[in-house]
Scaffold this motif. Structure first.
Motif, PDB file in Angstrom:
ATOM      1  N   ASP A 286       0.815  -1.234   0.000  1.00 10.15           N
ATOM      2  CA  ASP A 286       0.000   0.000   0.000  1.00 10.15           C
ATOM      3  C   ASP A 286       0.835   1.264   0.000  1.00 10.15           C
ATOM      4  O   ASP A 286       0.366   2.318  -0.436  1.00 10.15           O
TER       5      ASP A 286
ATOM      6  N   ASN B  10      -8.266  -1.560  -4.685  1.00  7.21           N
ATOM      7  CA  ASN B  10      -9.070  -2.258  -3.670  1.00  7.21           C
ATOM      8  C   ASN B  10      -9.200  -1.475  -2.372  1.00  7.21           C
ATOM      9  O   ASN B  10      -9.682  -2.011  -1.376  1.00  7.21           O
ATOM     10  N   ALA B  11      -8.705  -0.228  -2.337  1.00  4.50           N
ATOM     11  CA  ALA B  11      -8.675   0.529  -1.076  1.00  4.50           C
ATOM     12  C   ALA B  11      -9.683   1.673  -1.101  1.00  4.50           C
ATOM     13  O   ALA B  11     -10.063   2.152  -2.173  1.00  4.50           O
ATOM     14  N   ASP B  12     -10.090   2.129   0.093  1.00  2.00           N
ATOM     15  CA  ASP B  12     -11.047   3.243   0.191  1.00  2.00           C
ATOM     16  C   ASP B  12     -10.479   4.508  -0.449  1.00  2.00           C
ATOM     17  O   ASP B  12     -11.122   5.168  -1.247  1.00  2.00           O
ATOM     18  N   VAL B  13      -9.251   4.839  -0.049  1.00  2.00           N
ATOM     19  CA  VAL B  13      -8.658   6.109  -0.489  1.00  2.00           C
ATOM     20  C   VAL B  13      -7.653   5.899  -1.615  1.00  2.00           C
ATOM     21  O   VAL B  13      -7.536   6.708  -2.516  1.00  2.00           O
TER      22      VAL B  13
ATOM     23  N   ARG C 298      -5.124   6.570  -8.425  1.00  2.00           N
ATOM     24  CA  ARG C 298      -5.399   6.714  -6.982  1.00  2.00           C
ATOM     25  C   ARG C 298      -4.152   6.468  -6.133  1.00  2.00           C
ATOM     26  O   ARG C 298      -4.224   5.945  -5.032  1.00  2.00           O
TER      27      ARG C 298
ATOM     28  N   ASP D 276      -4.641   7.537   5.381  1.00  5.36           N
ATOM     29  CA  ASP D 276      -5.824   8.074   4.690  1.00  5.36           C
ATOM     30  C   ASP D 276      -6.193   9.465   5.206  1.00  5.36           C
ATOM     31  O   ASP D 276      -7.009  10.160   4.590  1.00  5.36           O
TER      32      ASP D 276
ATOM     33  N   ALA E  41      -5.739  12.105   2.626  1.00  4.23           N
ATOM     34  CA  ALA E  41      -6.414  11.672   1.394  1.00  4.23           C
ATOM     35  C   ALA E  41      -6.453  12.747   0.298  1.00  4.23           C
ATOM     36  O   ALA E  41      -6.481  12.424  -0.893  1.00  4.23           O
TER      37      ALA E  41
END
Ligand SMILES: NC(=O)c1ccc[n+]([C@@H]2O[C@H](COP(=O)([O-])OP(=O)(O)OC[C@H]3O[C@@H](n4cnc5c(N)ncnc54)[C@H](O)[C@@H]3O)[C@@H](O)[C@H]2O)c1
Length: 262
Positions: A85, A135-138, A182, A243, A246
């Motif tokens: 990540d 696959n991540a939120d942010v 992203r 995050d 972000a």
């Protein structure tokens, strides 16, 4: 403390100094780390210390100038922890030399570690960072270690300033290039920090015999009245990786006790 729960970070040059402190802080924030360095014994000890404290970490030998080492380091993260990540391009070297005395070999040594290393790390980690971002939120994040010497010049340190100025703008260009994937890319700009490199900076300024006097002068040049400790920078790196940052990309986080505000 910034929350990086479940995130996996690969940190170059993290056997000691700012990289090791970042590894400890990242794990304290809930993440897992790959400690990567050329100093294998020191790096293994850093990993052991993290594990004894209950954290998850693994060590991989990484010379940042070697593309094949980078591939092994990224594979270690993906095979060991399932994904990547966060990439922290932290490994770096410092020396002072006047332009008149500098050889092309000196110049290329600085370039190979401080610039080639950042490029190779970014390029090699890109597929894994893209996958985790999807696959991540942010999304995922790259944090590059520049310096106050990437913003203002430092007498006698032209090659170092060249490399850190390069890291600063490479960061901004990558931020634009990777935004649609992203992946956030930011640089951090430490002032003088008390590590092996920080002590080398002090020794190089006037020679080790005057280190105390130079150290006091350098403390005074930081308006906050002290030089930094590794935790000051690790906090900034983990923030940029988290995050909580972000909406930050292509930014430069200056953590220098006010030295460049003057
Ligand atoms: N300490 C400071 O005052 C200061 C200030 C501004 C920026 N920085 C930057 O922060 C980063 C970390 O600095 P530090 O103070 O922790 O330095 P340090 O010398 O204490 O640690 C640097 C680490 O990088 C590793 N390294 C060196 N060459 C490598 C290579 N080819 N491949 C892999 N690892 C390698 C070293 O083995 C060491 O573990 C550097 O990029 C440095 O330029 C430091």
């Amino acid at each position: 403390m910034n929350n990086v729960t479940g995130k996996v970070a690969l940190i170059s040059g993290s056997a000691r100094g700012l990289g090791a402190e970042t590894a400890r802080t990242f794990v304290a924030g809930g993440g897992k780390v790959v400690v990567a360095d050329i100093l294998d014994e020191v790096g293994l000890a850093t990993v052991e210390e993290i594990k004894v404290a209950g954290g998850e970490a693994l060590y991989v030998h990484l010379d940042v100038t070697q593309e094949s080492d980078w591939q092994k380091a990224v594979d270690s993260a993906v095979n060991g922890f399932g994904k990547l990540d966060v990439l922290v391009n932290n490994a770096g070297i410092f020396f002072t030399k006047s332009t008149a005395k500098m050889t092309l070999e000196d110049w290329r040594l600085m370039t190979s570690v401080n610039l080639d290393g950042v490029f190779l790390g970014t390029k090699t980690a890109l597929p894994a960072l893209k996958e985790s971002a999807a696959n991540a939120d942010v999304g995922s994040a790259i944090v590059n270690l520049s310096s106050v010497a990437g913003i203002t010049g430092a007498k006698g340190a032209s090659a170092y300033c060249m490399s850190k100025g390069g890291v600063r703008l490479y960061t901004k260009a990558c931020a634009l290039e990777f935004a649609s994937s992203r992946i956030r890319v930011n640089s951090i700009h430490p002032g003088l920090i008390d590590t092996d490199m920080g002590r080398l900076v002090i020794d190089s300024a006037r020679g080790p015999e005057n280190a105390d006097r130079v150290r006091k002068a350098m403390e005074a040049s930081h308006p906050i009245g002290r030089i930094g400790v590794p935790q000051d920078i690790a906090n900034g790196i983990v923030y940029l990786a988290s995050d909580d940052a972000a909406f930050m990309t292509g930014s430069e986080l200056i953590v220098d006790g006010g030295s460049t505000a003057q």
